[in-house]
Design a protein around this motif. Structure first.
Motif, PDB file in Angstrom:
ATOM      1  N   CYS A  98       0.829  -1.198   0.000  1.00  0.00           N
ATOM      2  CA  CYS A  98       0.000   0.000   0.000  1.00  0.00           C
ATOM      3  C   CYS A  98       0.868   1.254   0.000  1.00  0.00           C
ATOM      4  N   VAL A  99       0.254   2.348  -0.395  1.00  0.00           N
ATOM      5  CA  VAL A  99       0.949   3.631  -0.429  1.00  0.00           C
ATOM      6  C   VAL A  99       0.165   4.603   0.437  1.00  0.00           C
ATOM      7  N   LEU A 100       0.878   5.299   1.303  1.00  0.00           N
ATOM      8  CA  LEU A 100       0.214   6.211   2.231  1.00  0.00           C
ATOM      9  C   LEU A 100       0.666   7.641   1.951  1.00  0.00           C
ATOM     10  N   LYS A 152      -0.566   2.834   8.398  1.00  0.00           N
ATOM     11  CA  LYS A 152      -1.285   4.107   8.502  1.00  0.00           C
ATOM     12  C   LYS A 152      -0.303   5.173   8.961  1.00  0.00           C
ATOM     13  N   TRP A 153      -0.394   6.311   8.326  1.00  0.00           N
ATOM     14  CA  TRP A 153       0.484   7.433   8.692  1.00  0.00           C
ATOM     15  C   TRP A 153      -0.258   8.239   9.736  1.00  0.00           C
ATOM     16  N   GLN A 192       5.012   9.962  12.623  1.00  0.00           N
ATOM     17  CA  GLN A 192       4.885   8.562  13.036  1.00  0.00           C
ATOM     18  C   GLN A 192       4.077   7.759  12.039  1.00  0.00           C
ATOM     19  N   LEU A 193       4.428   6.498  12.020  1.00  0.00           N
ATOM     20  CA  LEU A 193       3.768   5.572  11.110  1.00  0.00           C
ATOM     21  C   LEU A 193       3.456   4.311  11.904  1.00  0.00           C
ATOM     22  N   ARG A 229      -5.456  -6.908   9.748  1.00  0.00           N
ATOM     23  CA  ARG A 229      -5.821  -6.511   8.387  1.00  0.00           C
ATOM     24  C   ARG A 229      -5.750  -5.011   8.160  1.00  0.00           C
ATOM     25  N   ASP A 230      -6.065  -4.231   9.157  1.00  0.00           N
ATOM     26  CA  ASP A 230      -6.109  -2.792   8.916  1.00  0.00           C
ATOM     27  C   ASP A 230      -5.912  -2.019  10.219  1.00  0.00           C
ATOM     28  N   LEU A 231      -5.556  -0.756  10.032  1.00  0.00           N
ATOM     29  CA  LEU A 231      -5.297   0.121  11.176  1.00  0.00           C
ATOM     30  C   LEU A 231      -5.929   1.469  10.908  1.00  0.00           C
ATOM     31  N   ASP A 232      -6.215   2.202  11.950  1.00  0.00           N
ATOM     32  CA  ASP A 232      -6.556   3.606  11.757  1.00  0.00           C
ATOM     33  C   ASP A 232      -6.245   4.377  13.023  1.00  0.00           C
ATOM     34  N   PHE A 233      -5.806   5.619  12.834  1.00  0.00           N
ATOM     35  CA  PHE A 233      -5.512   6.465  13.987  1.00  0.00           C
ATOM     36  C   PHE A 233      -6.742   7.275  14.344  1.00  0.00           C
TER      37      PHE A 233
END
Lengths: 836, 410
Positions: B162-164, B214-215, B223-224, B255-259
């Motif tokens: 993926c690209v952030l 996730k950035w 932070q990443l 599978r996924d992250l979010d801030f």
């Protein structure tokens, strides 16, 4: 008239004396006398026809008869009347005769009495004459002796006075002598007798001297007594005598009480120190370790409930000086009995004795009682703290009878104190200690049960871990025989039902033996068992709630923990254990809980004063635990298979793969595992219902991805604006099939469990396939694999359509993800699969 | 108060990639990338007309390959990144000899055919919008292609996952996650040139591979957070070193992250154990909260950009779930924070929260999808609107229920 005739007939039939009386009765009646000789007023008949009545009118009667009766009747009446008249006549004659005789004899008696009285009168006259002469003489004599008598009286008075004086003068010497001979009692007695007189005449110098002497001597005597009292070497009897004398010597009672008590205290304290010495070694660190070692050893002993003799439990702990029974015994015999003795003698001296004497007025009994109470409470508190310390050391659960006996003795002996000292709260405190010990015991049993449960789980775990190829296994595995003997070797432990039954049986046994041990607390011959606490709260709150219910809750809780801790990669819990526990919890829900609680209620006659946990709540909890465990089992097993499938999909290069010749080994493994899981579950759970399946289930072809439709599907022209899905067929299919929840709750049967596991596995397969890109042969391999899975998996699930649907999806998805979708001929697939 | 019915849009290809057009704050616009191995892939630009409940769409061609991930520049509406697969030899052969394809495939040696994941920055043609307005049919038949700005490829660093984009940045910095490397790119010359300024790589046993990342918008975007297998790792971009690691964040794959957009230490994650977990990265031992509402793997988790109690999760059980996580939100739910109460300190807040009758809850479950939902996104223009995309190409646009919306606002 008839009745009268009857009556007369009855008279004639009566026997002699009866008849006489009757006759008298009739006569009396006639003369108007009743039994008491009074004229009856109401009974008087006014009927002139009543032949017995006073108003009888013969004329009237005759007329009436003549008017009413026939001739024959009149004749009868006449004869009857004649008979009656005759009998009445003869009665009258007899009576007249009798009375005449009596009258004659009475006249004779009166005459004789008249003669006798005359003789007596003469003698009485003579007697009175004699008496008057005697009185005269006596008056004469007393007149002559009067003077001498007065003189004698006076002399004797002087004599007594002299005797008294002599006693007084001799008193100091006598007292000294008594003092020498240690006849203290006599000395005190003598002095007491003289004290008043000396006091009264102390203004005379000679008496004063005597008094002073006496005082000095008595002072010395008191000193000596005090000394003796203080020395304390003397026996209780001596001591009490001492106290008695001192009291008589006007010694202040309060001081004496204090002295007496402090003396007693020193002796009792030596007893207490002796007791303390026995539990001294424990508080040190090593001893604690010993105690814990002992705990564990006796916990082991508890496993065999038959082995309960105190000797065996005492043996493994050489460091413990005495067992608790001995300790309590010693405490009772030494401390409690001497305490009782002290109380008795004290009460005798200061309370009972003082009440009778002149001391009573000084409120001494109250003061003495107060002191005694304080004294007893103080010492008893120390004794109790020692006993409690000792009880706390009693951590092993094996020898409960010993503890109960010790507590019983402890409690029983305190009753003696209660009797001696009615107002004291010592027995209450003792009961509290017993209660505390009992609750502590219950807690210990609970933790012992818990650790037993965990230990047995560990055992089960070990049994599951060691692979066994027993006979039962292969015979049970017959259900999975479609794959040959490959089943029994994997983790379907051969004796799962046996393990389950032995586990539940051993837990039940343990509970029973614990209940039996606890039951000792409420045995009839134990004195404290009839305390309200042991009748009510101990049974309901103590045993039922905090032992049995807590244990059941613990079982459910710990079972649930297996599900929670093992979130990561299947966790460390072997799946078979999860299955086993699930079944255990389910069994608990259906029968065991209610059985245990009924047993408890019956054994302890629990009367529920306070609200208790109902059976249904516990059952619900157990069911929930069972459900959770089973769900977790499904999840874990599903994940194990998923993991295999996922790895197999992820690690392969599906683009550049060779043409499929075989079913991949991992699929065979999946089917094998599924079969063995099926066997494993089948050992503990019932089959369950499944939807009827068509006869040719294994031969079914994939509906969506069959070669004929394939063209239509992939020939769909590129129409960018079309808002319609191209894979219409698959979507229509989905529209009519129900939504599948993958990780969902399962039912308590084999089919449901297997369905869950297969669902999870196939869905994983699907998702993994969608993340990959396939070459032509990759797709064909998936086709082969899916067909193989379909051949074997449909039989495990409740609805085979589910398997078909998921496998269709997998093949469909892989076709989508295929660079060159050229499916394999169905017949070739079948041949490959058939070949294995 | 009837809630509006969901709006459904069907794509003709399967699709996994969905993003909101981040730089666009007026129109509700989503970008969807398709997955097709056989046809030219497309990027659908979905415009949603809120007032009329109508979808307008435009299609741009993405000929490079099937799109696995898509990201929109936060600064330039027209710029986007994709991660795509291309099967090299296969495409080559097809284009070379379409008539004898089958013949050639027969002769392909295994080493020749290869699927590689690439990442690139693209620009939409400037007139896509006007063209679509004039004649939608025309554009549909003859879609314009994306203009390649630059590739984010580095032959030494494997397949891009993926690209952030730098959140709220000027569209000059992106991070790409490729196998076990995280690369920070600087885009220059209006994004036509990309230079990898720094890299970080994951060391360890076996083949480690970033699955998602996730950035963080906090800490000055330094932070990443990345996910690999079951672990979540935090990186400091200035030093490119690991700052925290949540081992075994999920029982299975993450599978996924979010801030959380408002609370800098809060992070949501989801994974194959069907759970959604909320973490405070200062304490990585225990999740702050765990949700277990889905019945299969959770593929996407998204915080609402302005009301962080609203959390959207998408799962392969074909469901989309909107949860209301009041307890860990930055704004106490239904509680008007005025100055007075703020000054009264922390304890008072705690009290108020405990009095709060509403608990964390599932707001609603959306069942419009019939296949696995792999992506869900909030609109960047309307905080009450979100889109979800299922594998069968169905895009569903939904709104937060009005009742809840008013409760949050009032």
């Amino acid at each position: 008239m008839d009745g009268e005739a009857d009556g007369s007939l009855a008279v004639s039939e009566d026997s002699g004396p009866g008849r006489r009386r009757k006759v008298h009765g009739m006569l009396k009646l006639y003369y108007g006398l009743n039994e008491e000789g009074k004229a009856p007023e109401q009974q008087e008949s006014l009927d002139p026809c009543d032949i017995n009545g006073p108003h009888f009118d013969p004329e009237h009667y005759l007329n009436k008869l003549r008017r009413e009766c026939s001739l024959a009747e009149l004749m009868d009446q006449e004869t009857c009347m004649v008979k009656q008249i005759r009998s009445l006549d003869s009665d009258m004659q007899t009576l007249v005769y009798e009375n005449y005789n009596k009258f004659i004899s009475a006249t004779d008696t009166i005459r004789k009495m008249k003669n006798d009285f005359k003789k007596m009168e003469d003698e009485m006259d003579r007697l009175s004459a004699n008496m008057s002469t005697i009185t005269e003489f006596s008056a004469c004599i007393s007149g002559t002796l009067q003077d001498q008598h007065a003189q004698i009286t006076k002399l004797s008075g002087v004599h007594t006075l002299l005797r008294k004086l002599q006693f007084l003068f001799e008193l100091p010497a006598r007292l000294n002598k008594c003092l020498e001979m240690q006849a203290y009692a006599q000395a005190v007695n003598s002095h007491r007798r003289a004290r008043c007189v000396l006091q009264q005449y102390s203004h005379l110098p000679s008496f004063k001297g005597i008094q002073d002497d006496c005082h000095a001597i008595m002072e010395k005597l008191a000193q000596e007594l005090r000394q003796k009292f203080r020395d304390g070497g003397s026996s209780a009897k001596d001591l009490s005598e001492c106290v008695e004398l001192l009291l008589q010597l006007d010694e202040p009672a309060e001081e004496l009480c204090d002295k007496f008590l402090s003396h007693a205290r020193s002796r009792l304290e030596s007893d207490l120190q002796g007791l303390e010495a026995e539990i001294k070694p424990y508080p040190s660190a090593s001893a604690v370790k010993d105690a814990s070692a002992r705990t564990s050893s006796s916990a082991v002993a508890a496993v065999s409930p038959t082995d309960k003799s105190p000797k065996t439990s005492a043996l493994p702990s050489p460091t413990s000086n005495t067992d608790i029974l001995e300790f309590i015994d010693r405490g009772c015999n030494e401390f409690v009995s001497s305490l009782c003795l002290v109380i008795t003698s004290y009460q005798e001296l200061f309370v009972t004795h003082a009440q009778t004497g002149e001391l009573a007025s000084k409120n001494i009994p109250q003061m003495a009682n107060g002191k005694l109470h304080a004294f007893v409470n103080d010492l008893a508190a120390r004794y109790f703290s020692l006993v409690e310390r000792r009880i706390q050391e009693e951590k092993g659960v094996g020898d409960n009878s010993l503890l109960v006996r010790a507590l019983d003795r402890f409690h029983r002996r305190l009753q003696a104190v209660a009797k001696l000292l009615p107002g004291s709260d010592v027995p209450n405190k003792g009961t509290e200690i017993v209660i505390r010990a009992a609750t502590e015991r219950v807690k210990q049993y609970l933790s012992a049960l818990q650790s037993f449960y965990m230990d047995s789980l560990t055992d089960v775990r070990q049994a599951l871990a060691t692979p066994r190829l027993s006979v039962t296994g292969s015979s049970v595995a017959g259900g999975g025989a479609l794959l040959g003997g490959s089943v029994s070797s994997r983790d379907a432990p051969t004796s799962l039902p046996e393990l389950l039954s032995s586990l539940s049986a051993s837990i039940l046994n343990q509970i029973k033996s614990v209940l039996a041990s606890v039951h000792l607390f409420t045995a009839k011959d134990i004195t404290f068992s009839n305390k309200p606490y042991f009748k009510g709260e101990f049974c309901s709150q103590g045993v039922r709630e905090s032992l049995v219910v807590s244990f059941i809750k613990f079982v459910c809780q710990s079972s649930r923990q297996f599900c929670e801790s093992a979130g990561d990669k299947g966790g460390s819990t072997p799946p078979a254990l999860l299955l086993l526990l699930s079944r255990l919890c389910l069994d608990y829900e259906t029968s065991t809980i209610s059985y245990i609680l009924t047993l408890t209620d019956e054994q302890f006659l629990v009367q529920h004063h306070s609200p208790v946990t109902p059976v249904t709540t516990l059952c619900a909890e157990a069911r929930e635990a069972a459900q959770k465990l089973l769900n977790h089992y499904v999840k874990v097993q599903g994940l194990i298979i998923s993991q295999m499938l996922r790895k197999s999909v992820e690690t392969r290069d599906w683009v550049n793969t060779i043409e499929p010749r075989n079913v991949r080994a991992v699929m065979k493994r999946v089917v094998e595992d599924t079969t063995s899981i099926d066997v494993q579950v089948g050992l503990l759970y019932e089959e369950g219902v499944r939807k009827a399946h068509s006869s040719d289930s294994s031969k079914r072809t994939f509906s969506v991805y069959s070669s004929s439709r394939q063209q239509a599907r992939y020939a769909a022209s590129y129409t960018p604006s079309a808002p319609m899905d191209t894979n219409l067929l698959s979507n229509i299919h989905k529209l009519f099939s129900e939504r599948i929840d993958i990780f969902s709750s399962v039912e308590f049967n084999k089919v449901s469990v297997m369905t869950g596991i297969i669902k999870i596995s196939l869905k994983t397969f699907l998702e993994c396939v969608r993340l990959r890109t396939f070459g032509r042969y990759g797709l064909q391999q998936i086709q082969v694999d899916c067909h193989y899975l379909q051949m074997y998996l449909w039989r495990f699930v409740s609805d085979e359509n589910l398997v078909h649907f998921l496998l269709d999806e997998i093949v469909g998805s892989s076709a989508h993800r295929c660079l060159d979708p050229a499916p394999m001929e169905q017949s070739v697939i079948e041949v490959i699969c058939e070949r294995g | 108060m009837e809630d509006d019915a969901p709006v459904i849009y069907g794509l003709e290809f399967q699709a996994r990639a969905l993003t909101a057009q981040t730089a666009e704050t007026d129109a509700i616009r989503f970008l969807v990338g398709t997955q097709s191995l056989k046809f030219d892939n497309q990027i659908h630009i979905i415009d949603f007309d809120d007032e009329n409940n109508i979808i307008n769409k435009n299609v741009l061609l993405h000929q490079a390959g099937e799109i696995w991930h898509i990201g929109a520049s936060p600064a330039d509406k027209a710029v986007l990144t994709t991660c795509y697969n291309k099967s090299e030899s296969h495409c080559f052969l097809l284009s070379l000899a379409p008539f004898t394809a089958s013949l050639f495939i027969m002769f392909l040696s295994p080493s020749d055919s290869r699927v590689v994941s690439c990442a690139a920055v693209w620009r939409m043609p400037s007139d896509w919008e006007t063209g679509s307005h004039e004649s939608p049919d025309d554009s549909a038949h003859n879609p314009q292609a994306l203009e390649l700005l630059c590739r984010l490829d580095d032959s030494t660093h494997g397949n891009a996952a993926c690209v952030l984009w730098e959140p709220m940045g000027d569209g000059k910095r992106v991070i790409s996650l490729a196998d076990n490397h995280a690369l920070l790119w600087d885009l220059q010359e209006s994004s036509t040139q990309a230079t990898a300024s720094s890299t970080a790589s994951l060391e360890g046993k076996g083949q480690l591979k970033f699955t998602s990342g996730k950035w963080s918008p906090h800490h000055n975007c330094s932070q990443l957070a990345t996910a690999n297998d079951t672990a979540i790792r935090g990186w400091d971009l200035r030093t490119m070193s690991q700052i925290y690691c949540i081992e075994n964040a999920h029982g299975l794959l993450v599978r996924d992250l979010d801030f959380n957009p408002n609370r800098q230490y809060y992070l949501a994650s989801c994974g194959d154990d069907c759970k959604v977990k909320f973490w405070d990265v200062r304490n990585v031992q225990e999740p702050v909260k765990t949700l277990e509402e889905h019945s299969h793997w959770v593929w996407s988790v998204r915080y609402n950009h302005s009301h962080d109690q609203l959390v959207l999760t998408a799962s392969s059980d074909s469901r989309l779930i909107l949860s209301n996580m009041v307890s860990i939100s930055s704004e106490p739910f239904g509680h008007l924070v005025d100055d007075e109460e703020l000054s009264e300190g922390e304890d008072n807040h705690q009290d108020d929260k405990s009095k709060e009758p509403l608990k964390d809850s599932v707001v609603s479950t959306y069942e419009e999808h019939e296949d696995s939902v792999y992506a869900a996104e909030w609109s960047s223009a309307d905080p009450w609107l979100f889109a979800s995309l299922s594998y069968d190409g169905r895009l569903v646009i939904n709104r937060v229920p009005r009742a809840l919306k008013y409760r949050i606002l009032l």
